[in-house]
Write an enzyme that holds these catalytic residues in place. Structure first.
Site, PDB file in Angstrom:
ATOM      1  N   HIS A  17       0.845  -1.215   0.000  1.00  0.00           N
ATOM      2  CA  HIS A  17       0.000   0.000   0.000  1.00  0.00           C
ATOM      3  C   HIS A  17       0.876   1.260   0.000  1.00  0.00           C
ATOM      4  O   HIS A  17       0.600   2.224  -0.710  1.00  0.00           O
ATOM      5  CB  HIS A  17      -0.895   0.046   1.252  1.00  0.00           C
ATOM      6  CG  HIS A  17      -1.904  -1.052   1.353  1.00  0.00           C
ATOM      7  ND1 HIS A  17      -2.025  -1.857   2.465  1.00  0.00           N
ATOM      8  CD2 HIS A  17      -2.840  -1.487   0.485  1.00  0.00           C
ATOM      9  CE1 HIS A  17      -3.012  -2.731   2.277  1.00  0.00           C
ATOM     10  NE2 HIS A  17      -3.520  -2.528   1.083  1.00  0.00           N
ATOM     11  N   LYS A  41     -17.672  -6.985   7.650  1.00  0.00           N
ATOM     12  CA  LYS A  41     -16.383  -7.680   7.492  1.00  0.00           C
ATOM     13  C   LYS A  41     -15.610  -7.600   8.812  1.00  0.00           C
ATOM     14  O   LYS A  41     -15.347  -6.501   9.302  1.00  0.00           O
ATOM     15  CB  LYS A  41     -15.603  -6.992   6.360  1.00  0.00           C
ATOM     16  CG  LYS A  41     -14.507  -7.827   5.763  1.00  0.00           C
ATOM     17  CD  LYS A  41     -14.003  -7.172   4.478  1.00  0.00           C
ATOM     18  CE  LYS A  41     -12.695  -7.728   4.012  1.00  0.00           C
ATOM     19  NZ  LYS A  41     -12.176  -7.008   2.848  1.00  0.00           N
ATOM     20  N   ARG A  90      -1.920  -6.423  -8.219  1.00  0.00           N
ATOM     21  CA  ARG A  90      -0.771  -7.318  -8.074  1.00  0.00           C
ATOM     22  C   ARG A  90      -0.740  -8.320  -9.214  1.00  0.00           C
ATOM     23  O   ARG A  90       0.144  -8.315 -10.039  1.00  0.00           O
ATOM     24  CB  ARG A  90      -0.828  -8.039  -6.717  1.00  0.00           C
ATOM     25  CG  ARG A  90      -0.527  -7.116  -5.541  1.00  0.00           C
ATOM     26  CD  ARG A  90      -0.975  -7.709  -4.249  1.00  0.00           C
ATOM     27  NE  ARG A  90      -2.404  -7.972  -4.291  1.00  0.00           N
ATOM     28  CZ  ARG A  90      -3.138  -8.306  -3.252  1.00  0.00           C
ATOM     29  NH1 ARG A  90      -2.595  -8.470  -2.083  1.00  0.00           N
ATOM     30  NH2 ARG A  90      -4.436  -8.507  -3.383  1.00  0.00           N
ATOM     31  N   SER A 128      -2.915  -7.972   2.974  1.00  0.00           N
ATOM     32  CA  SER A 128      -3.160  -7.807   4.414  1.00  0.00           C
ATOM     33  C   SER A 128      -3.527  -9.148   5.046  1.00  0.00           C
ATOM     34  O   SER A 128      -3.102  -9.455   6.162  1.00  0.00           O
ATOM     35  CB  SER A 128      -4.287  -6.794   4.648  1.00  0.00           C
ATOM     36  OG  SER A 128      -3.898  -5.530   4.191  1.00  0.00           O
TER      37      SER A 128
HETATM   38  O1  PNS Z   1      -9.232  -3.224   0.533  1.00  0.00           O
HETATM   39  P1  PNS Z   1     -10.532  -3.746  -0.011  1.00  0.00           P
HETATM   40  O2  PNS Z   1     -11.306  -4.474   1.072  1.00  0.00           O
HETATM   41  O3  PNS Z   1     -10.351  -4.571  -1.269  1.00  0.00           O
HETATM   42  O4  PNS Z   1     -11.397  -2.429  -0.421  1.00  0.00           O
HETATM   43  C1  PNS Z   1     -12.692  -2.568  -0.975  1.00  0.00           C
HETATM   44  C2  PNS Z   1     -13.415  -1.202  -0.989  1.00  0.00           C
HETATM   45  C3  PNS Z   1     -13.481  -0.596   0.385  1.00  0.00           C
HETATM   46  C4  PNS Z   1     -12.709  -0.259  -1.925  1.00  0.00           C
HETATM   47  C5  PNS Z   1     -14.860  -1.466  -1.548  1.00  0.00           C
HETATM   48  O5  PNS Z   1     -15.435  -2.516  -0.831  1.00  0.00           O
HETATM   49  C6  PNS Z   1     -15.764  -0.242  -1.458  1.00  0.00           C
HETATM   50  O6  PNS Z   1     -15.614   0.693  -2.210  1.00  0.00           O
HETATM   51  N1  PNS Z   1     -16.714  -0.256  -0.490  1.00  0.00           N
HETATM   52  C7  PNS Z   1     -17.671   0.820  -0.299  1.00  0.00           C
HETATM   53  C8  PNS Z   1     -19.073   0.411  -0.770  1.00  0.00           C
HETATM   54  C9  PNS Z   1     -19.261   0.706  -2.238  1.00  0.00           C
HETATM   55  O7  PNS Z   1     -19.162   1.823  -2.708  1.00  0.00           O
HETATM   56  N2  PNS Z   1     -19.557  -0.354  -3.019  1.00  0.00           N
HETATM   57  C10 PNS Z   1     -19.801  -0.236  -4.437  1.00  0.00           C
HETATM   58  C11 PNS Z   1     -18.515  -0.237  -5.244  1.00  0.00           C
HETATM   59  S1  PNS Z   1     -18.364  -1.722  -6.119  1.00  0.00           S
END
Ligand code: PNS
Length: 164
Positions: A17, A41, A90, A128
């Site tokens: 990150h 989560k 990645r 992570s």
């Molecule tokens: O690090 P992660 O868990 O892969 O991040 C995922 C994240 C937080 C970017 C994604 O789950 C997100 O944007 N969540 C907010 C809800 C949302 O807007 N969902 C619609 C987008 S597909």
């Protein structure tokens, strides 16, 4: 001002990150690292802990702010007047998930693009979840996470050993 949002769970932040932030901080005027508050989560670190670990780990980068958000990312992007979403890539395994998310966000917010940053080869295997699994079983992850995260993982391991 070119403001981008780098959203994620960051449970915890890894050197992968930080590498993504180091690269993109040269492209954008300001980046907000947005830590998601996801009640569905289960996380190892609390929201406050994740935010603080990110703040400590990005001290050397001047144009980075760390915040948390809940709800729809698109709404948060509008609130912040962001022009881009940053995500790290990645391997091809990431691509499928990332492409669907990027397309959904593009549909919700046509003026905002997702910018993908290729991971440094040193961090291609770093996630992570892998970091947590290895560290909580006593593995040495010190070269893969910022020092403050390494110390916090060791604290979590010690707390778990005290409970047992
Ligand atoms: O690090 P992660 O868990 O892969 O991040 C995922 C994240 C937080 C970017 C994604 O789950 C997100 O944007 N969540 C907010 C809800 C949302 O807007 N969902 C619609 C987008 S597909």
């Amino acid at each position: 001002m070119r403001l981008a949002v780098y959203p994620g769970s960051f449970d915890p932040v890894t050197n992968g990150h930080i590498d993504t932030l180091q690269k993109t901080s040269k492209i954008f005027d300001k980046i907000i690292v947005a830590v998601v508050h996801n009640i569905t989560k289960e996380a190892l670190f609390t929201l406050d802990e994740r935010v603080n670990l990110l703040k400590e780990s990005t001290r050397h980068l001047e144009n980075i702010e760390v915040e948390c958000f809940n709800g729809l990312l698109a709404d948060y992007l509008v609130e912040k007047r962001a022009c881009a979403i940053i995500r790290g890539l990645r391997t091809v395994t990431d691509f499928d998930y990332e492409m669907h998310m990027a397309l959904m966000n593009k549909k919700l917010l046509p003026n905002v693009d997702t910018i993908f940053v290729m991971s440094d080869t040193n961090y291609i295997f770093v996630s992570s979840s892998a970091i947590k699994e290895a560290a909580l079983m006593g593995g040495d992850v010190s070269s893969l996470v910022p020092p403050v995260v390494d110390a916090s993982l060791k604290e979590k391991l010690a707390q778990m050993q005290d409970i047992r």
